[in-house]
Scaffold this motif. Structure first.
Motif, short mmCIF file in Angstrom:
data_model
loop_
_atom_site.label_atom_id
_atom_site.label_comp_id
_atom_site.label_asym_id
_atom_site.label_seq_id
_atom_site.Cartn_x
_atom_site.Cartn_y
_atom_site.Cartn_z
N GLU A 1 1.41 29.72 8.50
CA GLU A 1 1.59 30.94 7.86
C GLU A 1 0.90 30.76 6.56
N ALA A 2 1.24 29.54 5.86
CA ALA A 2 0.41 29.37 4.50
C ALA A 2 -1.03 29.24 4.59
N GLN A 3 -1.53 28.75 5.56
CA GLN A 3 -2.94 28.82 5.66
C GLN A 3 -3.62 30.34 5.99
N GLU A 4 -2.91 31.25 6.58
CA GLU A 4 -2.82 32.49 6.93
C GLU A 4 -2.92 33.28 5.37
N ASN A 5 -1.76 33.00 4.77
CA ASN A 5 -1.58 33.56 3.42
C ASN A 5 -2.70 33.16 2.54
N ALA A 6 -3.27 32.01 2.63
CA ALA A 6 -4.42 31.52 1.73
C ALA A 6 -5.66 32.21 2.08
N ALA A 7 -5.85 32.47 3.49
CA ALA A 7 -7.07 33.05 3.82
C ALA A 7 -7.13 34.56 3.07
N GLU A 8 -5.79 35.12 3.35
CA GLU A 8 -5.81 36.53 2.90
C GLU A 8 -6.01 36.65 1.46
N ILE A 9 -5.42 35.58 0.55
CA ILE A 9 -5.84 35.64 -0.97
C ILE A 9 -7.21 35.53 -1.02
N ARG A 10 -8.05 34.76 -0.50
CA ARG A 10 -9.30 34.69 -0.58
C ARG A 10 -9.99 35.65 -0.26
N LYS A 11 -9.61 36.52 0.75
CA LYS A 11 -10.42 37.73 0.99
C LYS A 11 -9.91 38.77 0.00
N GLN A 12 -8.90 38.90 -0.46
CA GLN A 12 -8.50 39.65 -1.53
C GLN A 12 -9.36 39.61 -3.00
N GLN A 13 -9.51 38.33 -3.13
CA GLN A 13 -10.09 37.72 -4.50
C GLN A 13 -11.81 38.15 -4.58
N VAL A 14 -12.36 38.36 -3.28
CA VAL A 14 -13.69 38.75 -3.02
C VAL A 14 -13.96 40.01 -2.60
N SER A 15 -13.73 41.06 -3.43
CA SER A 15 -14.28 42.57 -2.90
C SER A 15 -15.66 42.61 -2.35
N PRO A 16 -16.15 43.63 -1.65
CA PRO A 16 -17.62 43.84 -1.49
C PRO A 16 -18.50 43.78 -2.70
N GLN A 17 -18.09 44.46 -3.75
CA GLN A 17 -18.75 44.49 -5.05
C GLN A 17 -18.67 43.02 -5.62
N GLY A 18 -17.70 42.44 -5.63
CA GLY A 18 -17.55 41.04 -6.27
C GLY A 18 -18.54 40.27 -5.48
N ALA A 19 -18.36 40.23 -3.99
CA ALA A 19 -19.43 39.60 -3.04
C ALA A 19 -21.04 39.69 -3.70
#
Length: 453
Positions: free
Chosen positions: A289-307
């Protein structure tokens, strides 16, 4: 209480940096609140206070970030001045230290020393100063130097900026020492390469003598990382060294030993400087679950515009026409392309682009997925027990004296750590169960500065 004959465990120091600066912050999402409202700062400070942390650190933002000549929404859109916020927090917190980032290029020693000493009085000895040095013309346009940092006493190069910052700290300490411990003001005079000031300081000696000085090896506005110059600066003038994430235990041990060995040249003991890497974390009830949470955080950190913004920083080109969910561009980076204003240039764009291409091709990733994959990982991922053990192991192994946590969310990003990890560190006997002193120096185990009248 330690049993007779038992070995005392190394005690860990913990601090927190408020979200709102740097890539760790998630700007939008269900857990993200205001980054500028006082209730957010008060919530984080109260959590840190409840968690018995050493200090709360606020970053300084001297200009709104821009991209292609326009203010963009990939960073804080407005950030209150740190000393003002911390002065307000002094009235609604108990023991937590209050650390303000303040630049040595665009401030003056008398003005800043006065404000820091005032915060130390208002907080009964809990003030700290995170010393940074900016050099970019983009920030300088907001000041009298008009885009020329050298006109503000800035630096033509990194070494000159560090020399100015070091003299700035020395000058501030001379001002603080111009009052005797008995409360008698004396005239001061400093005539050096960068500053020439004299007069009478108008704030009495503060409860700590001097506010705690923090120096970062990865400060905003500073190029480079935990370099030789940064380590030497910390050994000569700082009380806390905010290092980069340790990476591996071996890398952390090497940095820690190197910084500590430098102290003797300045007549200082190893315990006179605390080495505290800045770290991120993701927790879960299970490791999966921690790995899933970490992956979701990284996804939220990088928006399409941010990418796309990250891609343009590496490629040095306008790539706004590309689809963030499409493949990496087939054009090569422009080695001479400009970085975004206020951002440090990438030293070897071709090498970074080649690494990104290899990752994208091996895993079949889009632009956004590639940026998520290659830019950032949490320092600690796991259950509360696992994270407590990882942190304890690094401190026990001599890789750190503690950590400056960088939560991803405002205002509640520290709550789970304070509620679930801190009690486990206390059970291990490596973290305080109550504050035993009133000042930040006492929290950190630092001596009062010797008065040099």
């Amino acid at each position: 209480m330690t049993a007779p004959g038992a070995r005392q465990r190394r005690q860990m120091h913990l601090a927190v940096q408020a979200p709102g600066a740097g890539s760790a912050t998630v700007w939008a999402g269900p857990d993200s609140g205001s980054h500028i409202g006082f209730p957010s700062f008060r919530h984080l400070a109260a959590t840190a206070d409840r968690g018995l942390f050493d200090f709360l650190l606020l970053a300084e933002g001297l200009r709104l970030p821009e991209h292609k000549g326009r203010i963009h929404d990939l960073d804080a859109a407005g950030r209150p001045e740190p000393l003002t916020v911390l002065s307000a927090l002094a009235a609604v917190t108990g023991r937590i230290g209050l650390a303000a980032t303040a630049d040595t290029t665009f401030h003056e020693p008398y003005e800043l020393a006065r404000r820091l000493a005032s915060l130390d009085h208002l907080s009964d000895g809990r003030a700290a100063w995170h010393v940074v040095a900016s050099s970019d013309a983009f920030t300088g346009e907001n000041f009298r130097c008009g885009g020329r940092p050298d006109r503000c006493g800035g630096r033509p190069d990194r070494s000159e900026g560090l020399a100015r910052a070091a003299e700035f700290v020395t000058t501030a300490r001379e001002l603080w020492d111009s009052w005797t411990p008995g409360g008698v003001p004396r005239p001061f005079a400093h005539h050096g390469r960068h500053f020439s000031v004299s007069g009478t300081f108008d704030v009495a000696r503060s409860p700590q003598g001097h506010p705690v000085v923090i120096r970062s090896g990865e400060s905003a506005g500073d190029s480079g990382g935990d370099s030789h110059e940064e380590r030497e600066f910390a050994a000569s003038a700082a009380d806390v060294f905010l290092a980069g994430p340790p990476g591996t235990p071996e890398a952390g041990q090497a940095l820690y030993a190197d910084v500590k060995r430098r102290l003797a040249a300045y007549g200082r003991r190893p315990e006179d400087l605390k080495v505290m890497p800045g770290v991120t974390f993701a927790l879960g009830d299970t490791d999966a679950e921690a790995q899933e949470n970490a992956a979701e955080i990284r996804k939220q950190q990088v928006s399409p515009q941010g990418a796309l913004f990250a891609l343009e920083q590496v490629w040095g080109r306008d790539l706004s026409g590309h689809d963030p969910d499409g493949p990496l561009p087939d054009v090569d980076p422009d080695p001479a392309g400009e970085a975004a204003p206020g951002r440090a240039p990438i030293a070897d764009r071709l090498a970074v682009a080649a690494r990104w291409r290899a990752v994208a091709e091996a895993k079949g990733l889009s632009i956004r997925q590639t940026v998520i994959e290659t830019t950032g990982r949490q320092s600690f991922i796991g259950t509360p027990a696992s994270v407590a053990a990882q942190m304890d192991e690094l401190v026990t192994a001599g890789a750190a004296d503690g950590f400056v946590l960088r939560p991803h969310f405002t205002p509640g990003g520290l709550d789970e750590f304070a509620d679930r990890v801190v009690p486990l560190l206390q059970e291990r006997g490596v973290f305080r169960t109550e504050y035993t002193g009133a000042t930040l120096r006492e929290h950190l185990g630092l001596p009062l500065p010797v008065w040099k009248g």
